[in-house]
Design a protein around this motif. Structure first.
Motif, mmCIF file in Angstrom:
data_model
loop_
_atom_site.group_PDB
_atom_site.id
_atom_site.type_symbol
_atom_site.label_atom_id
_atom_site.label_comp_id
_atom_site.label_asym_id
_atom_site.label_seq_id
_atom_site.Cartn_x
_atom_site.Cartn_y
_atom_site.Cartn_z
ATOM 1 N N LEU A 1 0.820 -1.212 0.000
ATOM 2 C CA LEU A 1 0.000 0.000 0.000
ATOM 3 C C LEU A 1 0.854 1.263 0.000
ATOM 4 O O LEU A 1 0.392 2.332 -0.403
ATOM 5 C CB LEU A 1 -0.927 0.000 1.219
ATOM 6 C CG LEU A 1 -1.908 1.163 1.365
ATOM 7 C CD1 LEU A 1 -2.838 1.258 0.162
ATOM 8 C CD2 LEU A 1 -2.720 1.023 2.653
ATOM 9 N N ILE A 2 2.108 1.146 0.396
ATOM 10 C CA ILE A 2 2.997 2.305 0.402
ATOM 11 C C ILE A 2 3.107 2.928 -0.992
ATOM 12 O O ILE A 2 3.311 4.141 -1.120
ATOM 13 C CB ILE A 2 4.397 1.922 0.942
ATOM 14 C CG1 ILE A 2 5.258 3.176 1.139
ATOM 15 C CG2 ILE A 2 5.091 0.919 0.029
ATOM 16 C CD1 ILE A 2 6.599 2.894 1.789
ATOM 17 N N LEU A 3 2.929 2.140 -2.035
ATOM 18 C CA LEU A 3 3.050 2.665 -3.401
ATOM 19 C C LEU A 3 1.940 3.661 -3.724
ATOM 20 O O LEU A 3 2.087 4.478 -4.634
ATOM 21 C CB LEU A 3 3.032 1.516 -4.410
ATOM 22 C CG LEU A 3 4.233 0.565 -4.339
ATOM 23 C CD1 LEU A 3 4.089 -0.552 -5.366
ATOM 24 C CD2 LEU A 3 5.542 1.318 -4.547
ATOM 25 N N ARG A 4 0.855 3.633 -2.992
ATOM 26 C CA ARG A 4 -0.204 4.626 -3.156
ATOM 27 C C ARG A 4 0.322 6.030 -2.942
ATOM 28 O O ARG A 4 -0.147 7.002 -3.564
ATOM 29 C CB ARG A 4 -1.328 4.334 -2.155
ATOM 30 C CG ARG A 4 -2.490 5.313 -2.163
ATOM 31 C CD ARG A 4 -3.250 5.270 -0.847
ATOM 32 N NE ARG A 4 -2.432 5.715 0.282
ATOM 33 C CZ ARG A 4 -2.801 5.611 1.560
ATOM 34 N NH1 ARG A 4 -3.950 5.056 1.880
ATOM 35 N NH2 ARG A 4 -2.002 6.051 2.522
ATOM 36 N N ASP A 5 1.324 6.164 -2.067
ATOM 37 C CA ASP A 5 1.830 7.480 -1.675
ATOM 38 C C ASP A 5 3.127 7.860 -2.378
ATOM 39 O O ASP A 5 3.887 8.692 -1.880
ATOM 40 C CB ASP A 5 2.031 7.510 -0.153
ATOM 41 C CG ASP A 5 0.724 7.338 0.604
ATOM 42 O OD1 ASP A 5 -0.332 7.671 0.042
ATOM 43 O OD2 ASP A 5 0.764 6.862 1.751
ATOM 44 N N LEU A 6 3.357 7.262 -3.546
ATOM 45 C CA LEU A 6 4.581 7.570 -4.291
ATOM 46 C C LEU A 6 4.716 9.056 -4.592
ATOM 47 O O LEU A 6 5.831 9.588 -4.648
ATOM 48 C CB LEU A 6 4.604 6.780 -5.606
ATOM 49 C CG LEU A 6 5.445 5.505 -5.638
ATOM 50 C CD1 LEU A 6 5.306 4.808 -6.981
ATOM 51 C CD2 LEU A 6 6.904 5.801 -5.334
ATOM 52 N N ASP A 7 3.602 9.752 -4.782
ATOM 53 C CA ASP A 7 3.672 11.182 -5.091
ATOM 54 C C ASP A 7 4.333 11.961 -3.961
ATOM 55 O O ASP A 7 5.249 12.771 -4.184
ATOM 56 C CB ASP A 7 2.279 11.740 -5.395
ATOM 57 C CG ASP A 7 1.276 11.486 -4.272
ATOM 58 O OD1 ASP A 7 1.506 10.568 -3.446
ATOM 59 O OD2 ASP A 7 0.253 12.210 -4.209
ATOM 60 N N ILE A 8 3.919 11.714 -2.729
ATOM 61 C CA ILE A 8 4.488 12.423 -1.579
ATOM 62 C C ILE A 8 5.914 11.936 -1.291
ATOM 63 O O ILE A 8 6.818 12.737 -1.027
ATOM 64 C CB ILE A 8 3.622 12.227 -0.327
ATOM 65 C CG1 ILE A 8 2.180 12.633 -0.600
ATOM 66 C CG2 ILE A 8 4.175 13.036 0.852
ATOM 67 C CD1 ILE A 8 1.231 12.361 0.559
ATOM 68 N N LEU A 9 6.117 10.633 -1.364
ATOM 69 C CA LEU A 9 7.440 10.065 -1.094
ATOM 70 C C LEU A 9 8.482 10.602 -2.072
ATOM 71 O O LEU A 9 9.625 10.879 -1.698
ATOM 72 C CB LEU A 9 7.384 8.532 -1.169
ATOM 73 C CG LEU A 9 6.470 7.842 -0.149
ATOM 74 C CD1 LEU A 9 6.393 6.351 -0.438
ATOM 75 C CD2 LEU A 9 6.972 8.084 1.273
ATOM 76 N N SER A 10 8.089 10.747 -3.329
ATOM 77 C CA SER A 10 9.011 11.271 -4.342
ATOM 78 C C SER A 10 9.407 12.709 -4.050
ATOM 79 O O SER A 10 10.559 13.109 -4.236
ATOM 80 C CB SER A 10 8.372 11.169 -5.735
ATOM 81 O OG SER A 10 8.133 9.820 -6.081
ATOM 82 N N GLU A 11 8.442 13.513 -3.589
ATOM 83 C CA GLU A 11 8.741 14.902 -3.230
ATOM 84 C C GLU A 11 9.679 14.966 -2.031
ATOM 85 O O GLU A 11 10.607 15.779 -1.996
ATOM 86 C CB GLU A 11 7.438 15.655 -2.922
ATOM 87 C CG GLU A 11 6.564 15.926 -4.134
ATOM 88 C CD GLU A 11 7.294 16.779 -5.171
ATOM 89 O OE1 GLU A 11 7.886 17.814 -4.790
ATOM 90 O OE2 GLU A 11 7.278 16.395 -6.353
ATOM 91 N N LEU A 12 9.457 14.105 -1.049
ATOM 92 C CA LEU A 12 10.355 14.045 0.113
ATOM 93 C C LEU A 12 11.755 13.619 -0.306
ATOM 94 O O LEU A 12 12.760 14.139 0.187
ATOM 95 C CB LEU A 12 9.799 13.058 1.146
ATOM 96 C CG LEU A 12 8.580 13.513 1.948
ATOM 97 C CD1 LEU A 12 7.911 12.329 2.640
ATOM 98 C CD2 LEU A 12 8.965 14.572 2.982
ATOM 99 N N ALA A 13 11.828 12.682 -1.244
ATOM 100 C CA ALA A 13 13.126 12.162 -1.687
ATOM 101 C C ALA A 13 13.962 13.221 -2.391
ATOM 102 O O ALA A 13 15.198 13.187 -2.340
ATOM 103 C CB ALA A 13 12.920 10.957 -2.604
ATOM 104 N N LYS A 14 13.309 14.167 -3.047
ATOM 105 C CA LYS A 14 14.041 15.221 -3.759
ATOM 106 C C LYS A 14 14.932 16.024 -2.829
ATOM 107 O O LYS A 14 15.955 16.573 -3.249
ATOM 108 C CB LYS A 14 13.052 16.163 -4.462
ATOM 109 C CG LYS A 14 12.353 15.543 -5.664
ATOM 110 C CD LYS A 14 11.347 16.515 -6.261
ATOM 111 C CE LYS A 14 10.605 15.893 -7.441
ATOM 112 N NZ LYS A 14 9.576 16.827 -7.990
#
Length: 357
Positions: free
Chosen positions: A171-184
């Protein structure tokens, strides 16, 4: 008399006594026989979501050997039902059993995002990585309905605060949008737990978790989006998954993981009774062997509470497991490492937007 049947879809097969209670509850065979005769269901095996309202959400971790200083858990109890889970004992503090109650009485902290934001805005708070799921999985099935973890991730992004996640759910993949922004801005790391590549082993150890194949896909997808992933090969259980170490390490490295970590299983508190009951029902042919090998890793006991020893064990079997992990790191992770999370941005975003002066 009818016998107690295996409860499908659950790890624990009983509700063990809560050590804080004077009285205990027992399901008797004559009651089960009555239910059978009357055509009634003795145990509906349903999950209940119960709202709770703690005053704080971030906990300071005092144990020196767990690799985190602060953790937060949007949920208490975990429907994943992992039979070995050390967090089961914490359910007793809420008045429930560490057995079936832990999997079927899920406490939901709907105010978690608000409590987190209040903490991060405090002038006295200094940025330090906070671990989501230090106790129970923040992406367990309840998250699909309540989305508390997603809301908390938005708070971390808003205040540019570092966060780490531990999960075994796709289910973590649902939040890829937020995780990607944090990763930047190097504000996120993810620890994916993969205990076995065997679906049969996964199913009996962790009955309501994502399949091993889906978890490997999580590692691949997160890595492809620049989100650093460590894989937890934990716990290693002698004669159940201990033979998989090198194959697991090779597979997760090829999927993009930057590091691996492990623990040797220890059955602390009520978990010793729960695990023993489970293995005798689930793997009766090797129950005695597994239990004796676990004991050999902890000085003749199923548990060892000594800091520094409890996670790694001692004795010949523990030595072999730890040596195999060292070899796996040398062979498959020699040129890899997890980046350090960024703690420098938060102070500029104490009010949720960048301070210009």
């Amino acid at each position: 008399m009818c016998s107690k049947s295996v409860i499908k879809g659950r790890g624990a097969q009983q509700n063990v006594h809560n050590r804080f209670f004077e009285l205990s509850h027992e399901v008797r065979d004559d009651f089960l026989e009555f239910c059978k005769r009357e055509g009634e269901v003795a145990d509906k095996n349903k999950t209940l979501y119960l709202p709770v309202f703690p005053k704080t959400i971030v906990n300071k971790v005092k144990s020196p050997d767990v690799g985190m200083l602060y953790s937060m858990n949007p949920y208490q109890g975990c429907e994943h039902g992992c039979i070995y889970c050390y967090a089961r004992n914490s359910h007793e503090f809420w008045g429930y059993s560490a057995g079936l109650d832990f999997e079927r009485r899920i406490l939901v902290k709907k105010d978690a995002p608000k409590l987190l934001e209040t903490l991060l805005k405090k002038k006295s708070w200094e940025a330090y990585p906070i671990v989501l799921s230090g106790n129970t999985d923040c992406y367990q099935p309840a998250e699909k309905q309540f989305q508390i973890t997603r809301q908390c991730l938005k708070v971390f992004l808003k205040y540019k605060h570092p966060v780490s996640i531990i999960t075994k759910n796709a289910l973590i993949l649902r939040d890829l949008d937020i995780l990607s922004e944090l990763a930047k801005e190097q504000l996120i790391s993810v620890n994916v737990s993969i205990t076995s590549l065997s679906e049969e082993t996964r199913r009996i150890l962790e009955p309501r978790t994502a399949t091993s194949k889906k978890r490997l896909n999580v590692v691949e997808r997160l890595s492809a989006h620049g989100i650093p992933v460590n894989v937890m090969l934990a716990p290693i259980i002698p004669s159940i998954n201990s033979h998989e170490i090198l194959n697991l390490a090779k597979t997760v490295s090829e999927a993009g993981a930057l590091s691996i970590a492990h623990t040797i299983v220890r059955l602390n508190g009520a978990i010793g009774e729960i695990f023993t009951d489970w293995i005798k029902k689930t793997l009766p042919d090797r129950a005695a062997k597994v239990l004796h090998q676990i004991e050999s890793c902890h000085g003749g006991n199923l548990n060892d509470s000594r800091y520094g020893k409890r996670m790694r064990g001692e004795g010949q079997i523990a030595k072999q497991i730890n040596a195999m992990m060292s070899l796996a790191r040398l062979k498959y992770f020699k040129e890899k490492s997890m980046p350090k999370l960024n703690t420098t941005l938060h102070e500029q975003y104490k009010d949720g937007q960048m301070r210009l002066f």
